[in-house]
Design an enzyme around this catalytic site. Structure first.
Site, PDB file in Angstrom:
ATOM      1  N   CYS A   1     -55.275 -14.329 -17.827  1.00 14.44           N
ATOM      2  CA  CYS A   1     -56.615 -14.094 -19.050  1.00 14.44           C
ATOM      3  C   CYS A   1     -57.467 -15.592 -18.739  1.00 14.44           C
ATOM      4  CB  CYS A   1     -55.301 -14.591 -20.033  1.00 14.44           C
ATOM      5  SG  CYS A   1     -54.908 -15.909 -19.937  1.00 14.44           S
TER       6      CYS A   1
HETATM    7  C1  LIG Z   1     -51.301 -14.378 -17.406  1.00  8.35           C
HETATM    8  S1  LIG Z   1     -49.606 -14.283 -16.102  1.00  8.35           S
HETATM    9  C2  LIG Z   1     -48.614 -13.009 -16.130  1.00  8.35           C
HETATM   10  C3  LIG Z   1     -47.277 -13.608 -16.924  1.00  8.35           C
HETATM   11  C4  LIG Z   1     -46.348 -12.240 -16.892  1.00  8.35           C
HETATM   12  N1  LIG Z   1     -46.642 -11.655 -17.773  1.00  8.35           N
HETATM   13  C5  LIG Z   1     -44.860 -12.971 -17.398  1.00  8.35           C
HETATM   14  O1  LIG Z   1     -44.220 -12.225 -18.376  1.00  8.35           O
HETATM   15  O2  LIG Z   1     -44.839 -14.233 -16.804  1.00  8.35           O
HETATM   16  C6  LIG Z   1     -50.827 -13.626 -14.314  1.00  8.35           C
HETATM   17  C7  LIG Z   1     -49.915 -13.415 -13.225  1.00  8.35           C
HETATM   18  O3  LIG Z   1     -50.924 -12.375 -11.947  1.00  8.35           O
HETATM   19  C8  LIG Z   1     -50.660 -13.089 -10.684  1.00  8.35           C
HETATM   20  N2  LIG Z   1     -51.820 -13.287 -10.020  1.00  8.35           N
HETATM   21  C9  LIG Z   1     -52.712 -13.256  -9.695  1.00  8.35           C
HETATM   22  N3  LIG Z   1     -53.914 -12.673  -9.383  1.00  8.35           N
HETATM   23  C10 LIG Z   1     -53.020 -11.627  -8.617  1.00  8.35           C
HETATM   24  C11 LIG Z   1     -53.093 -10.574  -7.449  1.00  8.35           C
HETATM   25  N4  LIG Z   1     -53.807 -10.544  -6.898  1.00  8.35           N
HETATM   26  N5  LIG Z   1     -51.440  -9.557  -7.416  1.00  8.35           N
HETATM   27  C12 LIG Z   1     -50.790  -9.652  -7.915  1.00  8.35           C
HETATM   28  N6  LIG Z   1     -50.764 -11.217  -9.157  1.00  8.35           N
HETATM   29  C13 LIG Z   1     -51.447 -11.777  -9.375  1.00  8.35           C
HETATM   30  C14 LIG Z   1     -50.711 -14.626 -11.180  1.00  8.35           C
HETATM   31  O4  LIG Z   1     -49.683 -15.274 -10.187  1.00  8.35           O
HETATM   32  C15 LIG Z   1     -49.905 -14.899 -12.441  1.00  8.35           C
HETATM   33  O5  LIG Z   1     -48.317 -14.436 -12.498  1.00  8.35           O
END
Ligand SMILES: C[S@@+](CC[C@H](N)C(=O)[O-])C[C@H]1O[C@@H](n2cnc3c(N)ncnc32)[C@H](O)[C@@H]1O
Length: 289
Positions: free
Chosen positions: A85
């Site tokens: 986000c």
């Molecule tokens: C907004 S958080 C999601 C939180 C999740 N819904 C929870 O319940 O904790 C977004 C997540 O996406 C991961 N993320 C970022 N880039 C990514 C990628 N290229 N592939 C997979 N995950 C990724 C981040 O590390 C982060 O933990």
């Protein structure tokens, strides 16, 4: 109750809040059970927490979503994805999440790419993000995102839900988009549940002194108590004791540089969103009267 075990594909898994929701649905016998078929997360600490919290094997982590090929994914009934986000939130510079814009938030489109690539699409997909995604600024991109899902055969339902309406003492509003493949199935978002939960219901009784900002000593002035920062006696925390008792905003930090960090909330009510990172602009909480 569903008779089958819900097969789940989890993207941007973090610490797996939706998985926690699924485990509660199991406890409440709404679903028989669920099975995480794979998850996708790049942050090592999040992966460790996710696997520990949900008893899931690290081998199920497919890692970076951009490297996943849809054709390799096993069938799932449900995909979940709270995509990044940072570029949408008002707390950032709002670069946006246009497809192929290379912003972190544009990674949400990777789930659309995978939906186009998989052999059999999931019946349900749930996306989650900050409320600003539905603002005027981001509506054109959100509409394109939705259009792609509709072209893939999904019927969409979206809403903004606030955690305080569901028994969590934290004002955390989030945007949810639910996509359902079977157009004969309808979906209704849950209605708010009347509750009187306060932060104190969740806080621990015995917390080490090192986690407290101020010492227990204070000066008293009318109905106010003035506490002093342990590490710098020039910083004062002024608490209105009447407001402390009733909950909500109950005090302030004079001469504070940032707007939010000057605000102090009482444990006897609901509190603002607890931020994931320790930014300078964090509000404070009074946890002792
Ligand atoms: C907004 S958080 C999601 C939180 C999740 N819904 C929870 O319940 O904790 C977004 C997540 O996406 C991961 N993320 C970022 N880039 C990514 C990628 N290229 N592939 C997979 N995950 C990724 C981040 O590390 C982060 O933990």
């Amino acid at each position: 109750m569903t008779k089958q075990i819900v097969k789940v594909g989890s993207f941007f898994s973090g610490i797996g809040a939706p998985e926690k929701a699924l485990s509660l649905l199991k406890k409440e016998k709404v679903i028989k059970d669920y099975e995480v078929m794979f998850f996708s997360e790049i942050d090592e600490k999040a992966v460790n927490s996710y696997c520990l919290l949900h008893n899931i094997d690290k081998k199920l982590n497919l890692g970076d979503i951009t490297k996943i090929k849809g054709i390799d994914l096993p069938y799932c009934d449900l995909w979940i994805g709270g995509f990044p986000c940072q570029d949408i939130s008002t707390a950032g510079v709002m670069r946006g999440f246009e497809a192929e814009s290379n912003t972190r938030s544009s990674l949400g489109w990777e789930m659309i790419r995978l939906l186009k690539e998989v052999k059999q699409k999931p019946n349900y997909v749930v996306f989650e993000n900050v409320t600003n995604i539905a603002s005027k600024k981001f509506k054109p991109t959100l509409d394109l995102f939705k259009k792609d899902l509709i072209n893939l055969g999904y019927t969409l339902y979206d809403s903004i839900l606030d955690a305080t309406d569901f028994g969590i003492p934290q004002m955390r509003k989030r945007y949810f988009l639910v996509a359902i493949l079977d157009s004969n199935k309808t979906f209704n978002f849950p209605l708010p549940i009347k509750n009187n939960v306060i932060f104190k219901d969740y806080s621990e009784d015995n917390v080490d002194e090192k986690y407290y900002l101020s010492s227990n000593e204070y000066d008293e002035f009318e109905n106010k108590r003035i506490f002093y920062k342990k590490t710098n006696k020039n910083t004062k925390y002024i608490i209105d004791m009447d407001k402390y008792k009733t909950g909500g905003l109950c005090g302030n930090v004079p001469n504070c540089k940032f707007y939010q960090s000057a605000r102090i909330y009482s444990e006897n009510g609901v509190v603002p969103t607890i931020t994931a990172s320790n930014t300078a602009d964090n509000w404070k909480l009074v946890v002792r009267g």
